[in-house]
Scaffold this active site. Structure first.
Site, PDB file in Angstrom:
ATOM      1  N   THR D  93     -30.000  -9.492  19.358  1.00 15.83           N
ATOM      2  CA  THR D  93     -31.326  -9.826  18.828  1.00 15.83           C
ATOM      3  C   THR D  93     -31.367  -9.372  17.385  1.00 15.83           C
ATOM      4  O   THR D  93     -31.440  -8.177  17.110  1.00 15.83           O
ATOM      5  CB  THR D  93     -32.418  -9.107  19.634  1.00 15.83           C
ATOM      6  N   LYS D 169     -35.593 -16.293  20.637  1.00  9.46           N
ATOM      7  CA  LYS D 169     -35.456 -14.956  21.212  1.00  9.46           C
ATOM      8  C   LYS D 169     -36.599 -14.051  20.720  1.00  9.46           C
ATOM      9  O   LYS D 169     -37.233 -13.343  21.505  1.00  9.46           O
ATOM     10  CB  LYS D 169     -34.110 -14.353  20.824  1.00  9.46           C
ATOM     11  N   LYS D 238     -38.945  -2.557  16.823  1.00 17.16           N
ATOM     12  CA  LYS D 238     -37.971  -3.249  15.971  1.00 17.16           C
ATOM     13  C   LYS D 238     -38.085  -4.766  16.172  1.00 17.16           C
ATOM     14  O   LYS D 238     -38.096  -5.543  15.213  1.00 17.16           O
ATOM     15  CB  LYS D 238     -36.560  -2.782  16.336  1.00 17.16           C
TER      16      LYS D 238
END
Lengths: 291, 291, 291, 291
Positions: D93, D169, D238
């Site tokens: 990711t 994603k 994050k």
């Protein structure tokens, strides 16, 4: 003039004293009657209706919608007691909804209704330095202006619809709350970069932000002196809610007010309701992990 | 002193002219060199390095991080050209990240770095009426103060870490943006209750909100005169982003800034990027269905 | 059982038909009486009171607080007409405040009050596939369960306080609205990176997000088919407001609800009130400058 | 095929094991080399370059942008070591910015780049039950599909631009975070009205919200079991930041993401960074004064 004055709190007492000094006959009522003594020369009335009977004009200066509603519409309220042609001047910070209902009720009785909330603290009221925001029928507002001049330094007339003045009051308090919130965020940011809070506030208030409001609240935010409260956070929350309610009624989103309401509810839930409303700035500090 | 001045835009030209008037030797560089003529008495330099060689001090006053980075670190940049002991004064509104990198790079060369962003518009710069916020080593700041006095009315020193001054600049712009946003919401609300916008602004700026910043932006919000732009909305968006980046780097949530970034992006996406940034207030009006 | 059914709209008609099929005697009332014909076998009542007199139980399934208040507390309302011991089942999506007031009023009359809002659309009601969320006194809820089973596939009991069921309904609608809003943002983001909206939704609903609610609303958001409205945006706004009011009364900030209310008011102000509430997703697209 | 696998964490180990089982030759590298033993049959490589030399295809499955950047562009990185015509499959990711830079760099070397982030936890990876979202040149994606099938139950192809898969994603994780945040608000609200959290979640997940994601996170939010962390809050933060960065780069406001970032930063600042990211729901509870 014969004046009924309903609500002898810190603000009301100072305003009523200035009306007495202006040679008006003042009949004053307060829920806890003892406070009427704080207005030497005023006659104590047993009920709002007693104060209002025979008066040329009645001021209401009370804590919230519920108090105003009781004093106006309740048994022994002023609505039934005021003579035809008399003026009700509402100086409290209240909802636009209640203001509209009072306007209609007074109209129905052949009375007049002027909305005239004030800006400033008790000391300013004593010194005759309040700012008055008034709206209502021209002739009624004109009759009130000499009275406003006893406790205010300037009157701003916002038109013929009394509700306009209420909304200006709510918008003004919304702007003050926004200053607190934004200073809270700005001070949290600069503190993390080792800027001393008072130095930051001094810079702001010596340059582009040289307004009383930035000086008062900037000092409180920098020093984190939230007691004693000049204006309690839970009352500030009430006013933010009134602004949001005015927005809802007129389909106006107020995203900063939404944000401040959430912060204020969080603050009250966590024991800060009786601090000065500048304590809203603690929320930004907590978010940033400061202290 | 021998001064290199990098960036002769509207602000830079005014600042450089005042330095020339202050009897300093100014070598000026600008990407489009023709503009150097706007500073009579300055010597045009072909590159930043040409301006910086032999200088006691170099000012940078450029549009954004990319421009500053190129002028400092690029081929023909000032980093390699400035003598040991010389001072780089960065007056642009830039990120804390770039400011930190420049500080370290200059240190590595035995040079000094002072951060000194300014508040005010070109007319104020011409009149010597800017506000200067400075931070850096004491001796370096002291040497700069007489120079700041040529274009500024007052210098506020924020400590020894240059980054502090950048954050104060970003926090200041954040507060100005907040005033625009909150006036936008407040005017949308009061307009829906038939309050004339200019009357509302007049009340504010004659009472608690009597600061230059409320007068300037209140007038723009009330009149909806967003052209010509004093400061473009897309540049305002850039500054909101810089404040948010400073917040991110220090773990400080800035929810009002989040809100304003979303509104500013929406405004730019809908063709308002070249209007004055007070046009942010149009978003609140659109949300309320006004106009 | 003898059942009064107040409110024969699309949902109410389907629910009442199932009660008739379940061999109950249904007396139905609707503001526009003609719609009662949509429930074959039901007896048309001239007023809510007529329907309620002699009934064992009364269902209300109406548009909003005002409609419920009139049918319960109004002249010819059910409060005065229902026998002692009868149960009022409120299936409408209403405020916690009104629910609380009804509970107390029925208690004062020796009647029982069960809150039982439903989830599902008219087709599900017809097919006996609604989800029923019920709360109230155990014995009262027990009596209702066989009735709920005529139009619902499952009943979830949330305790003895009727208000609990109202809040669950409001929280459920809040979660649905959040799915719309978040899909709106996510689709705006992925569209800007050339992802085809339906491919994105197909991925979601074939993997972790394989719930009916994502399929229904994902399809609407991807296709931007907002007419005809399954549930109008202005009604969705009403429900967001009810959730916020429940939050206010219990001091619970709901920041996502604040955000969605602002977007929904903006949407209504800009002519989208009669579209399906999945049109809330257009706001995110507009913010991103799409279309 | 000859496969290099860079990053043997919990996810990477499970994926690599399945590739080995699929009869591929796997050369694996990990920063702490000992973990390579968790992939029986894989050959340990001393550096990313060693793993990549001579490979048909290289997978990267690493913690964040910095780790991927080092493994690809660093000394001993795979960019220089992979043969012409080889494919780099990025399953981590990561930011759209890094993905775009890798695409260009591989193109410049005559290599191919496929973006293929996965959804699911380590147990799902072991069981071959991941969901794979892939984007890249048709022929490259086609070559990868049999490999994806060793650890995934389904591959969703999002087009030819690798960045599309990264954004899907990020959008997916944004939607999961939104479910946590909105469940946090909804549970805080219903708890204040005496609804038992698990009963509320049971209702949701037995009715319209019957998706795996609501079951997993609903259970965590109801039980407030935030340890051990399945996915740490600081990693969730994050990912919210990566979604916001993708939005910024494409001018897409994401107000719910803004709100969640502020809450997540506040949570990390107050010691919750190592809890499961479902602990974001504690913020809503704290705001409501619960516990």
């Amino acid at each position: 003039m014969k004046i009924a004055f309903l609500g002898i709190g810190n603000m009301g007492a100072a305003m009523a004293r200035n009306l007495v000094k202006g040679s008006h006959e003042v009949r004053a009522w307060n829920r806890t009657q003892a406070r009427v003594k704080e207005v030497p020369g005023a006659i104590a009335a047993a009920t709002p209706a007693d104060a209002a009977r025979g008066a040329d004009l009645a001021f209401t200066m009370l804590a919230d919608d519920a108090a105003v509603e009781a004093v106006v519409f309740g048994n022994d309220g002023i609505l039934n007691a005021l003579p035809k042609g008399a003026i009700h001047v509402s100086a409290s910070t209240i909802s636009v909804d209640l203001s509209r209902r009072m306007q209609k009720a007074h109209e129905g009785r052949g009375q007049q209704y002027v909305s005239a909330p004030v800006f400033g603290r008790p000391a300013a009221a004593d010194a005759g330095q309040l700012f008055v925001v008034a709206a209502g029928a021209d002739d009624a507002v004109k009759k009130c202006e000499p009275l406003f001049a006893t406790f205010g330094q300037k009157t701003f007339v916002m038109g013929n619809d009394p509700v306009s003045a209420n909304v200006v009051k709510l918008a003004g308090n919304f702007l003050i709350a926004t200053i607190i919130e934004s200073l809270g965020e700005a001070v949290a940011l600069t503190r993390k970069y080792d800027v001393e809070p008072q130095a930051f506030i001094d810079f702001l208030t010596s340059s582009l932000f040289a307004a009383p409001i930035f000086k008062i609240y900037g000092g409180l935010v920098a020093s984190q002196q939230f007691e004693p409260a000049g204006f309690k956070l839970r009352l500030g929350l009430k006013d933010i809610r009134l602004a949001l309610a005015a927005g809802e009624a007129a389909q106006v989103p107020l995203p900063i007010a939404d944000l401040m309401r959430a912060n204020a509810v969080r603050a009250v839930n966590n024991g800060m309701g009786d601090l000065d409303w500048s304590a809203l700035s603690k929320i930004a500090a907590e978010n940033a992990g400061l202290k």
